[in-house]
Design an enzyme around this catalytic site. Structure first.
Site, short mmCIF file in Angstrom:
data_model
loop_
_atom_site.label_atom_id
_atom_site.label_comp_id
_atom_site.label_asym_id
_atom_site.label_seq_id
_atom_site.Cartn_x
_atom_site.Cartn_y
_atom_site.Cartn_z
N LYS A 221 3.92 30.27 14.98
CA LYS A 221 3.79 31.40 14.06
C LYS A 221 2.66 31.20 13.05
O LYS A 221 2.14 30.10 12.87
CB LYS A 221 5.12 31.65 13.34
CG LYS A 221 6.16 32.31 14.24
CD LYS A 221 7.40 32.74 13.48
CE LYS A 221 8.36 33.52 14.38
NZ LYS A 221 9.57 33.96 13.66
N ARG A 255 14.29 28.16 18.75
CA ARG A 255 13.74 29.20 19.61
C ARG A 255 12.24 28.95 19.75
O ARG A 255 11.51 29.03 18.75
CB ARG A 255 14.02 30.58 19.00
CG ARG A 255 13.52 31.75 19.83
CD ARG A 255 13.84 33.08 19.16
NE ARG A 255 13.37 34.22 19.93
CZ ARG A 255 12.15 34.75 19.82
NH1 ARG A 255 11.28 34.23 18.96
NH2 ARG A 255 11.80 35.80 20.57
#
Length: 273
Positions: A221, A255
């Site tokens: 991210k 995740r």
């Protein structure tokens, strides 16, 4: 700590890995990478062989500014992939990344095992009731607004306190409807600045007050690649560092896009315990 998936209890006392498989052309890292059934099957096989306990399917990109996708299109994207995967790998535990109740219901009815909702039921008034009726594990994430507005809503006096209050309210609403297996996701990158993401990660262990499983999704991210002045494609090392910290802070599920490396993090951390 366990969750019930299709009648089987999944023990989260040892953290598990959830592999990301996007059925979208525009996700921030792997959008459009998988175009055919064989692409999806090959990637699923790779993640399962590397140790993924769950595969998370998403057919609607939640990145800021992503194109709108109708409910019908989301269903048409996701159901064929569920069918293909479960035909080849029938024991696979599929998580469905959607904030729409009808999409979640169709996916579960066709063999998926978990609902992963970025809005914690706030973007579809029927979601919590649907999850309760289906009696499947429900992942609720912290976010303000929606994917198109969230980045303009990153204002907090105390982000950890506000995230904790948010979960207190949403968990209460879910419990009132009879949802048994609830998993919390702090929502890194959703309505949060880079600095707020790191502040929340530093204090993520505060969420242990709920005594619920904690999912951390930080894979590649912007909180990593912007800080390091690189790209999502070059953010694996930073992802591994933050996954290790997340495990220290109490994460039960990671995740990720890169399953092998996440499993290695868990193996090393378990050896230290």
């Amino acid at each position: 700590m366990t969750i019930n998936c299709k009648g089987n209890l999944i023990d989260l006392s040892t953290p598990k890995v959830m592999g990301i498989l996007n059925v979208t052309p525009n996700s921030f890292y792997d959008g459009g990478k998988y175009k055919s059934d064989s692409d999806f099957l090959n990637q699923t096989e790779k993640m399962l062989s590397e140790g993924a306990a769950f595969i998370d399917l998403g057919a609607y990109s939640s990145r800021p500014g992503a194109e709108f996708v109708t409910e019908e299109e989301e269903i048409n994207r996701i159901l064929p992939i569920i069918a293909v995967i479960l035909k080849r790998f029938p024991e696979t535990l599929l998580s469905i990344d959607t904030f729409r109740a009808q999409v979640a219901q169709k996916a579960i009815e066709n063999g998926a095992a978990v609902i992963n909702d970025i809005s914690a039921g706030l973007l579809d008034k029927n979601m919590l009731e649907t999850a309760a009726q289906l009696q499947v594990p429900y992942i609720m994430m912290h976010m303000k607004g929606n994917p198109n507005t969230m980045q303009s809503l990153a204002q907090y006096e105390d982000i950890t306190k506000e995230v904790t209050y948010y979960f207190s309210e949403r968990v209460s609403a879910a419990r009132a409807l009879g949802i048994n297996d609830i998993i919390l996701d702090p929502g890194f990158g959703f309505a949060k600045t880079l600095e707020q993401n790191y502040e929340l990660l530093r204090r993520t262990d505060f969420l242990s007050v709920f005594e619920l499983p904690l999912l951390i999704g930080i894979s590649r991210k912007s909180m990593i690649y912007k800080l390091l002045e690189t790209t999502p494609q070059n953010a694996l090392n930073g992802t591994t560092v933050l996954n290790t910290i997340a495990l220290q802070k109490g994460a039960h599920i990671l995740r990720v896009h890169d399953v092998k490396e996440a499993v290695e993090c868990i193996t090393i951390m378990e050896q230290l315990c």
